[in-house]
Design a protein around this motif. Structure first.
Motif, mmCIF file in Angstrom:
data_model
loop_
_atom_site.group_PDB
_atom_site.id
_atom_site.type_symbol
_atom_site.label_atom_id
_atom_site.label_comp_id
_atom_site.label_asym_id
_atom_site.label_seq_id
_atom_site.Cartn_x
_atom_site.Cartn_y
_atom_site.Cartn_z
ATOM 1 N N GLU A 1 54.610 -71.809 82.573
ATOM 2 C CA GLU A 1 54.626 -72.372 83.919
ATOM 3 C C GLU A 1 55.249 -71.366 84.876
ATOM 4 N N GLY A 2 54.837 -71.440 86.138
ATOM 5 C CA GLY A 2 55.443 -70.604 87.155
ATOM 6 C C GLY A 2 55.157 -69.138 86.925
ATOM 7 N N GLU A 3 56.007 -68.303 87.528
ATOM 8 C CA GLU A 3 55.797 -66.866 87.393
ATOM 9 C C GLU A 3 57.104 -66.111 87.535
ATOM 10 N N VAL A 4 57.080 -64.888 87.041
ATOM 11 C CA VAL A 4 58.192 -63.967 87.220
ATOM 12 C C VAL A 4 57.618 -62.688 87.814
ATOM 13 N N VAL A 5 58.232 -62.219 88.888
ATOM 14 C CA VAL A 5 57.785 -61.008 89.574
ATOM 15 C C VAL A 5 58.909 -59.981 89.475
ATOM 16 N N VAL A 6 58.595 -58.808 88.956
ATOM 17 C CA VAL A 6 59.578 -57.748 88.784
ATOM 18 C C VAL A 6 59.123 -56.542 89.596
ATOM 19 N N ASN A 7 59.931 -56.144 90.556
ATOM 20 C CA ASN A 7 59.615 -54.999 91.407
ATOM 21 C C ASN A 7 60.357 -53.764 90.899
ATOM 22 N N GLY A 8 59.676 -53.012 90.051
ATOM 23 C CA GLY A 8 60.283 -51.826 89.458
ATOM 24 C C GLY A 8 60.264 -51.899 87.953
ATOM 25 N N GLY A 9 60.478 -50.754 87.327
ATOM 26 C CA GLY A 9 60.496 -50.691 85.878
ATOM 27 C C GLY A 9 61.774 -51.287 85.303
ATOM 28 N N VAL A 10 61.724 -51.598 84.015
ATOM 29 C CA VAL A 10 62.822 -52.270 83.326
ATOM 30 C C VAL A 10 63.276 -51.437 82.140
ATOM 31 N N ALA A 11 64.599 -51.276 82.016
ATOM 32 C CA ALA A 11 65.201 -50.678 80.819
ATOM 33 C C ALA A 11 65.801 -51.809 79.997
ATOM 34 N N PHE B 1 71.053 -47.444 72.020
ATOM 35 C CA PHE B 1 71.647 -47.505 73.357
ATOM 36 C C PHE B 1 71.527 -46.155 74.052
ATOM 37 N N ALA B 2 71.763 -45.084 73.319
ATOM 38 C CA ALA B 2 71.690 -43.749 73.913
ATOM 39 C C ALA B 2 70.301 -43.465 74.471
ATOM 40 N N VAL B 3 69.263 -43.919 73.766
ATOM 41 C CA VAL B 3 67.887 -43.701 74.244
ATOM 42 C C VAL B 3 67.608 -44.545 75.484
ATOM 43 N N VAL B 4 67.832 -45.856 75.380
ATOM 44 C CA VAL B 4 67.436 -46.753 76.466
ATOM 45 C C VAL B 4 68.259 -46.509 77.728
ATOM 46 N N SER B 5 69.523 -46.138 77.582
ATOM 47 C CA SER B 5 70.364 -45.926 78.755
ATOM 48 C C SER B 5 69.987 -44.652 79.512
ATOM 49 N N GLN B 6 69.131 -43.830 78.931
ATOM 50 C CA GLN B 6 68.658 -42.626 79.612
ATOM 51 C C GLN B 6 67.397 -42.877 80.440
ATOM 52 N N LEU B 7 66.835 -44.070 80.326
ATOM 53 C CA LEU B 7 65.643 -44.372 81.115
ATOM 54 C C LEU B 7 66.012 -44.448 82.590
ATOM 55 N N ASP B 8 65.110 -44.013 83.439
ATOM 56 C CA ASP B 8 65.377 -43.983 84.878
ATOM 57 C C ASP B 8 64.907 -45.249 85.597
ATOM 58 N N GLU B 9 64.696 -46.324 84.858
ATOM 59 C CA GLU B 9 64.195 -47.552 85.467
ATOM 60 C C GLU B 9 65.278 -48.212 86.326
ATOM 61 N N PRO B 10 64.894 -48.891 87.412
ATOM 62 C CA PRO B 10 65.890 -49.462 88.323
ATOM 63 C C PRO B 10 66.526 -50.762 87.849
ATOM 64 N N ILE B 11 65.957 -51.411 86.840
ATOM 65 C CA ILE B 11 66.465 -52.715 86.391
ATOM 66 C C ILE B 11 66.924 -52.597 84.938
ATOM 67 N N ASP C 1 62.984 -57.144 99.619
ATOM 68 C CA ASP C 1 62.250 -57.685 98.486
ATOM 69 C C ASP C 1 63.188 -57.839 97.293
ATOM 70 N N ALA C 2 63.000 -58.914 96.557
ATOM 71 C CA ALA C 2 63.813 -59.140 95.363
ATOM 72 C C ALA C 2 63.424 -58.147 94.277
ATOM 73 N N SER D 1 63.999 -71.034 89.377
ATOM 74 C CA SER D 1 63.643 -70.276 90.576
ATOM 75 C C SER D 1 64.877 -69.540 91.076
ATOM 76 N N VAL D 2 64.882 -68.224 90.955
ATOM 77 C CA VAL D 2 65.999 -67.402 91.431
ATOM 78 C C VAL D 2 65.458 -66.094 91.984
ATOM 79 N N ASP D 3 66.202 -65.519 92.913
ATOM 80 C CA ASP D 3 65.944 -64.181 93.410
ATOM 81 C C ASP D 3 67.133 -63.294 93.062
ATOM 82 N N VAL D 4 66.846 -62.131 92.516
ATOM 83 C CA VAL D 4 67.872 -61.129 92.237
ATOM 84 C C VAL D 4 67.574 -59.921 93.126
ATOM 85 N N LEU D 5 68.514 -59.592 93.993
ATOM 86 C CA LEU D 5 68.295 -58.496 94.933
ATOM 87 C C LEU D 5 68.580 -57.147 94.284
ATOM 88 N N PRO D 6 67.956 -56.080 94.780
ATOM 89 C CA PRO D 6 68.227 -54.740 94.242
ATOM 90 C C PRO D 6 69.721 -54.420 94.284
#
Length: 246
Positions: A82-92, A159-169, A3-4, A48-53
């Protein structure tokens, strides 16, 4: 098939050039029936693009060509027309990085507030607090109102705060431009650590050296459209060929 981490399908968003013409809440529900007005434009369309884990993607293009808009759509800050964006996982999101900080609160209070807004609970923030402050090199200013910090110090805290998030993206948009050289390198090493741990990176920058350092794949956007999706070196060379930059 894997999955992307991020998938965009004919993604597009429409803006207006003046405040009187900005979209209303009602427009979100009637957009498909409205005609395009002369003051409207598409900063991004048909993407239209796919970004792999685990991929590290560099997004290049001139100013105003849809790069930051794309990251904001992925982050959920903007809603597509228009269209859609699907994000699998949390975002930092390292986008407009000091947004959300409150000038009249102290640095200490802003760390708790901002980390909380990004989903960390009190116990998690307590556990990370010393590491956040140590990374930002700002221990002497914990009880100083945020508004009294320099622009570089504000970026350090954010940066110090956001870079500590455990999100995968991880979404990064030119956020370190105001930082001093030593701190930028420290942040870059942190980004490399996150990539080594398997994070997915979407990186917008005009700095070729940084793009080549972090990214293996590139997206070249021009006038809101995808011109080229290829290896980062090929994308940068094509961009330079089109606009004569080195």
């Amino acid at each position: 098939m894997t999955d992307a981490a991020i998938r965009t399908i004919d993604l597009g968003i429409r803006f207006r050039r003046n405040r009187r013409g900005r979209r209303t809440f009602k427009d979100l529900f009637s957009r498909s029936r409205r005609k395009i007005r002369p003051d409207e434009f598409w900063p991004l369309r048909g993407l239209s693009v796919d970004v792999l884990p685990g991929e590290a993607i560099g997004v290049v293009g001139r100013n105003g060509q849809g790069k930051s808009t794309l990251l904001k759509l992925v982050a959920g800050v903007l809603i597509p027309d228009e269209g859609e964006v699907v994000v699998n996982g949390g975002v930092a999101p390292l986008i407009e990085i000091t947004g959300g900080f409150v000038d009249d609160l102290t640095v200490r209070d802003n760390v708790y507030l901002t980390a909380g807004l990004h989903g960390m609970n009190r116990a998690q923030i307590d556990a990370k607090f010393d590491e956040i402050i140590g990374f930002a090199e700002i221990a002497d200013f914990l009880d100083t109102p945020y508004k009294h910090l320099s622009s570089g110090m504000k970026v350090r805290v954010a940066f110090a705060v956001v870079s500590q998030l455990d999100e995968p993206i991880l979404l990064v948009d030119e956020v370190l431009a105001v930082g001093d050289k030593a701190f930028r390198e420290k942040c870059y090493r942190r980004i490399e650590e996150l990539l080594e741990s398997g994070r997915t990176l979407f990186f917008v920058s005009h700095n070729e050296r940084d793009l080549r350092r972090f990214c293996t794949r590139g997206l070249y956007l021009d006038k809101g459209r995808l011109v080229l999706d290829a290896g980062i070196d090929e994308v940068i060379d094509r961009y330079n060929a089109d606009y004569g930059t080195r």
